[in-house]
Design a protein around this motif. Structure first.
Motif, PDB file in Angstrom:
ATOM      1  N   LEU A 292      -0.794  -1.956  -6.147  1.00 47.98           N
ATOM      2  CA  LEU A 292      -0.208  -3.107  -5.460  1.00 47.98           C
ATOM      3  C   LEU A 292      -1.234  -3.761  -4.547  1.00 47.98           C
ATOM      4  CD1 LEU A 292       2.574  -4.537  -5.169  1.00 47.98           C
ATOM      5  CD2 LEU A 292       2.935  -3.114  -3.124  1.00 47.98           C
ATOM      6  N   ALA A 296      -1.251 -11.437  -5.087  1.00 48.09           N
ATOM      7  CA  ALA A 296      -0.320 -11.200  -6.203  1.00 48.09           C
ATOM      8  C   ALA A 296      -1.016 -11.194  -7.550  1.00 48.09           C
ATOM      9  CB  ALA A 296       0.782 -12.266  -6.173  1.00 48.09           C
ATOM     10  N   SER A 299      -2.215  -7.657  -8.482  1.00 46.47           N
ATOM     11  CA  SER A 299      -1.299  -6.518  -8.445  1.00 46.47           C
ATOM     12  C   SER A 299      -0.915  -6.014  -9.827  1.00 46.47           C
ATOM     13  CB  SER A 299      -0.014  -6.902  -7.691  1.00 46.47           C
ATOM     14  OG  SER A 299      -0.219  -6.903  -6.308  1.00 46.47           O
TER      15      SER A 299
END
Length: 398
Positions: A292, A296, A299
């Protein structure tokens, strides 16, 4: 406008269009270059990427902006042209000792030799009793993916006792964290030290760690993270802002991964199978995944760097008598192979491979492998000429 003038205007416009097409350079395809951002960045992230790009590639330091007093380079981009590998002219010298108890020459300018100086100062020299090694700058692309490989996954690839009896026993390089570094989520420390993953011997923990060290050791630029002047050893005011350093870190984190070319070519496919059959994947793991990330676009991604991020004993031929962290003198972190085929673009049209650029071709680099890679090297030597050509074409496609 009469008919003749109309025809003349049309002909002139056509000539101008053709002329412009001939003199305007074509934009290279994404798989032919190493730089550029990853897909999926937001508008704000793209703006930050560009700010880091400018700081990394365009900012050239001078005496007036903090260069030195001793240094190696005047900018980040001068060692990583097009975000690719460096050459013998940009190769760095690191010095220290043969054991893993910590660098005993930090008070004498270690771990890096600053071989240049501004007027009025003397470049460093290697202290008596120190061993040294030369490190060619690596390419920068895809580093954000590598940073996000979990400690759990790295440890799953390690085999310190060679329990599977394949002759390969990779181990992580554990090191202490500098005060300005926070351990990544889900880190798995050992005796208060953490798995490092960047650098020829995996001596840097994260891209912030690597970037701060580069500004300090390569360019002689102090920061709030590393306030000591490399020449005097005294703390001085920061010569670069935290914002600039963080923008450069973001830039390195979000550089795209190299794109493989000619994946469907039958020779490339045969070469990939040969790569597997030789046992090269024992160290050069094809597929890893990220954990993570606050970015974004990074990830939980699967990617193909061809590395396990572990240290391996490469034999006496590659033993430079120098160590960093818990790495032994003959141990080197497996370098990612992605982008290998584009390396000559930043290396003057030829290859400078291995940790110090001593190999001038992929074939030479393979034949210099020893230690844990010795069996794969010997299998390569026994291949028919056509099989070797298949393997090289596959490696150049990466």
């Amino acid at each position: 406008m009469n008919r003749r003038l109309l025809i003349f205007a049309i002909i002139l416009e056509a000539i101008l269009i053709v002329s412009c097409e001939r003199i305007t350079p074509r934009v290279p395809a994404d798989d032919q270059i190493l730089d550029g951002p990853i897909d999926g960045l937001s508008s704000a992230e793209k703006t930050r990427f560009l700010a880091g790009d400018v700081a990394f590639n365009d900012e050239i330091f001078t005496r007036e902006t903090g260069l030195g007093s001793v240094f190696v380079a005047t900018s980040c981009g001068s060692c990583h042209a097009g975000d690719g590998k460096g050459t013998l002219f940009t190769t760095l010298t690191r010095f220290g000792q043969t054991d893993e108890t910590g660098n005993k020459f930090l008070h004498l300018g270690g771990p890096q030799l600053q071989n240049r100086a501004i007027p009025g100062y003397t470049p460093e020299s290697i202290p008596a009793g120190a061993t040294f090694s030369r490190f060619t700058p690596p390419s920068n692309t895809g580093l954000g993916f590598i940073e996000l490989v979990s400690d759990e996954d790295i440890l799953a690839m390690a085999d310190p006792s060679d329990l599977d009896k394949d002759g390969i026993s990779g181990v992580p390089n554990y090191g202490a964290l500098p005060s300005f570094i926070n351990a990544l989520p889900n880190a798995i420390p050992k005796n208060g030290k953490y798995i490092h993953r960047f650098g020829k011997k995996a001596a840097a923990y994260s891209l912030l760690h690597q970037t701060v060290n580069a500004y300090s050791q390569d360019i002689g630029i102090s920061s709030a993270f590393a306030p000591k002047d490399v020449y005097s050893g005294q703390e001085i005011d920061p010569e670069i802002s935290n914002l600039t350093i963080n923008n450069v870190v973001f830039y390195l984190q979000t550089l795209k991964a190299p794109i493989q070319r000619d994946q469907n070519d039958t020779q490339v496919q045969r070469g990939k199978q040969t790569f597997i059959d030789l046992g090269c994947q024992g160290c050069h793991k094809q597929t890893l995944k990220t954990s993570l990330s606050p970015i974004a676009a990074l990830s939980n991604k699967t990617f193909h760097p061809y590395t396990d991020l572990l240290l391996h004993d490469m034999g006496s031929g590659l033993d430079d008598g120098y160590t960093e962290g818990s790495a032994k003198t003959s141990e080197w972190r497996t370098p990612p192979l992605w982008g290998l085929g584009l390396s000559p673009n930043s290396q003057g049209g030829q290859y400078f491979l291995m940790h110090d650029g001593r190999a001038r071709s992929i074939e030479q680099a393979i034949q210099m492998h020893g230690g844990e890679a010795g069996a794969s090297r010997d299998r390569f030597k026994k291949l028919a000429q056509g099989e070797q050509a298949d393997l090289i074409k596959f490696l150049k496609s990466l």
